[in-house]
Design a protein around this motif. Structure first.
Motif, PDB file in Angstrom:
ATOM      1  N   ARG A 197       4.417  15.563  -6.777  1.00  0.00           N
ATOM      2  CA  ARG A 197       4.120  16.250  -5.518  1.00  0.00           C
ATOM      3  C   ARG A 197       5.044  15.772  -4.413  1.00  0.00           C
ATOM      4  NH1 ARG A 197      -2.068  16.063  -4.555  1.00  0.00           N
ATOM      5  NH2 ARG A 197      -1.517  17.580  -2.980  1.00  0.00           N
ATOM      6  N   THR A 198       5.258  16.632  -3.445  1.00  0.00           N
ATOM      7  CA  THR A 198       6.114  16.307  -2.311  1.00  0.00           C
ATOM      8  C   THR A 198       5.289  15.721  -1.170  1.00  0.00           C
ATOM      9  OG1 THR A 198       5.869  18.458  -1.261  1.00  0.00           O
ATOM     10  CG2 THR A 198       7.654  18.228  -2.893  1.00  0.00           C
ATOM     11  N   LEU A 199       5.981  15.064  -0.260  1.00  0.00           N
ATOM     12  CA  LEU A 199       5.324  14.575   0.955  1.00  0.00           C
ATOM     13  C   LEU A 199       4.668  15.731   1.695  1.00  0.00           C
ATOM     14  CD1 LEU A 199       7.802  11.996   2.537  1.00  0.00           C
ATOM     15  CD2 LEU A 199       5.394  11.608   2.065  1.00  0.00           C
ATOM     16  N   ARG A 200       5.361  16.847   1.759  1.00  0.00           N
ATOM     17  CA  ARG A 200       4.845  18.021   2.473  1.00  0.00           C
ATOM     18  C   ARG A 200       3.523  18.503   1.879  1.00  0.00           C
ATOM     19  NH1 ARG A 200       7.309  20.652   6.069  1.00  0.00           N
ATOM     20  NH2 ARG A 200       9.386  20.044   5.391  1.00  0.00           N
ATOM     21  N   GLU A 201       3.448  18.570   0.558  1.00  0.00           N
ATOM     22  CA  GLU A 201       2.213  19.016  -0.107  1.00  0.00           C
ATOM     23  C   GLU A 201       1.048  18.080   0.202  1.00  0.00           C
ATOM     24  OE1 GLU A 201       4.146  21.066  -4.112  1.00  0.00           O
ATOM     25  OE2 GLU A 201       3.599  18.944  -4.139  1.00  0.00           O
ATOM     26  N   VAL A 202       1.295  16.795   0.068  1.00  0.00           N
ATOM     27  CA  VAL A 202       0.217  15.819   0.276  1.00  0.00           C
ATOM     28  C   VAL A 202      -0.167  15.752   1.751  1.00  0.00           C
ATOM     29  CG1 VAL A 202      -0.458  13.391   0.050  1.00  0.00           C
ATOM     30  CG2 VAL A 202       0.839  14.505  -1.777  1.00  0.00           C
ATOM     31  N   ARG A 214       6.436   4.167   3.594  1.00  0.00           N
ATOM     32  CA  ARG A 214       7.525   3.193   3.750  1.00  0.00           C
ATOM     33  C   ARG A 214       7.033   1.855   4.302  1.00  0.00           C
ATOM     34  NH1 ARG A 214      11.152   5.657   7.606  1.00  0.00           N
ATOM     35  NH2 ARG A 214       9.663   7.338   7.867  1.00  0.00           N
ATOM     36  N   GLY A 215       5.737   1.746   4.541  1.00  0.00           N
ATOM     37  CA  GLY A 215       5.174   0.492   5.029  1.00  0.00           C
ATOM     38  C   GLY A 215       5.448   0.226   6.485  1.00  0.00           C
ATOM     39  N   LEU A 259       0.832  -1.201   0.000  1.00  0.00           N
ATOM     40  CA  LEU A 259       0.000   0.000   0.000  1.00  0.00           C
ATOM     41  C   LEU A 259       0.870   1.256   0.000  1.00  0.00           C
ATOM     42  CD1 LEU A 259      -2.865   1.199   0.198  1.00  0.00           C
ATOM     43  CD2 LEU A 259      -2.628   1.081   2.664  1.00  0.00           C
ATOM     44  N   GLY A 260       1.896   1.266   0.820  1.00  0.00           N
ATOM     45  CA  GLY A 260       2.799   2.410   0.878  1.00  0.00           C
ATOM     46  C   GLY A 260       3.506   2.647  -0.445  1.00  0.00           C
ATOM     47  N   ASP A 261       3.943   1.563  -1.086  1.00  0.00           N
ATOM     48  CA  ASP A 261       4.608   1.691  -2.384  1.00  0.00           C
ATOM     49  C   ASP A 261       3.683   2.314  -3.423  1.00  0.00           C
ATOM     50  OD1 ASP A 261       6.912   0.522  -1.346  1.00  0.00           O
ATOM     51  OD2 ASP A 261       6.500  -1.465  -2.211  1.00  0.00           O
ATOM     52  N   VAL A 262       2.429   1.868  -3.434  1.00  0.00           N
ATOM     53  CA  VAL A 262       1.464   2.390  -4.401  1.00  0.00           C
ATOM     54  C   VAL A 262       1.166   3.862  -4.103  1.00  0.00           C
ATOM     55  CG1 VAL A 262      -0.914   2.192  -5.243  1.00  0.00           C
ATOM     56  CG2 VAL A 262       0.470   0.135  -4.920  1.00  0.00           C
ATOM     57  N   LEU A 263       1.000   4.208  -2.837  1.00  0.00           N
ATOM     58  CA  LEU A 263       0.762   5.612  -2.484  1.00  0.00           C
ATOM     59  C   LEU A 263       1.935   6.490  -2.924  1.00  0.00           C
ATOM     60  CD1 LEU A 263      -0.820   5.294   1.067  1.00  0.00           C
ATOM     61  CD2 LEU A 263      -1.917   6.230  -0.986  1.00  0.00           C
ATOM     62  N   ARG A 264       3.152   6.033  -2.680  1.00  0.00           N
ATOM     63  CA  ARG A 264       4.331   6.805  -3.066  1.00  0.00           C
ATOM     64  C   ARG A 264       4.374   7.011  -4.578  1.00  0.00           C
ATOM     65  NH1 ARG A 264       8.077   3.684  -1.487  1.00  0.00           N
ATOM     66  NH2 ARG A 264       8.246   4.499   0.612  1.00  0.00           N
TER      67      ARG A 264
END
Length: 124
Positions: free
Chosen positions: A21-26, A42-43, A8-13
């Motif tokens: 987009r950056t982590l900060r934006e999301v 990172r799961g 799930l984390g891989d797909v979200l990334r």
């Protein structure tokens, strides 16, 4: 062992990176801490359905699309795990496969649906 939270984390990334987009934006748009979103990607953390909905909204992605992609990744991971457990594939070749063995199946009978960046298909 296949960890759903890692897939799930891989797909979200990948979804986030496809949008540039950056982590900060999301994290700001989803109203979740940057650190927590990073751990989900990172799961390392299990995301609740409410958190997933907020992240999907922030990414403008339907949760069903996200889950479909996760399901496809899970199916490929299970097949890869089965292929590694099969003795018909020499141990020296298994690390190079990293995916699915379709030995003995005519090429016209094989269909693989997955994101292009996640799968390497090599005809034997």
């Amino acid at each position: 062992m296949i960890l759903l939270r890692r897939l799930l984390g891989d797909v979200l990334r990948r979804q986030r990176q496809r949008q540039g987009r950056t982590l900060r934006e999301v994290s700001s748009s989803a109203r979740v801490s940057l650190g927590y979103l990073s751990e989900v990607e990172r799961g390392q953390k299990e995301a609740s359905s409410e958190l997933l909905a907020a992240i999907c909204d922030a990414l403008d992605v339907r949760m069903s699309e996200l889950m479909r992609e996760v399901s496809d990744e899970l199916a490929l991971a299970e097949l890869a795990q089965s292929a590694r457990a099969t003795e018909s594939v020499p141990a020296s070749v298994r690390p190079m496969l990293g995916s699915v063995s379709v030995a003995g199946v005519p090429p016209e009978r094989v269909t693989i649906k997955a994101p292009a960046e996640a799968v390497d298909v090599v005809a034997a």
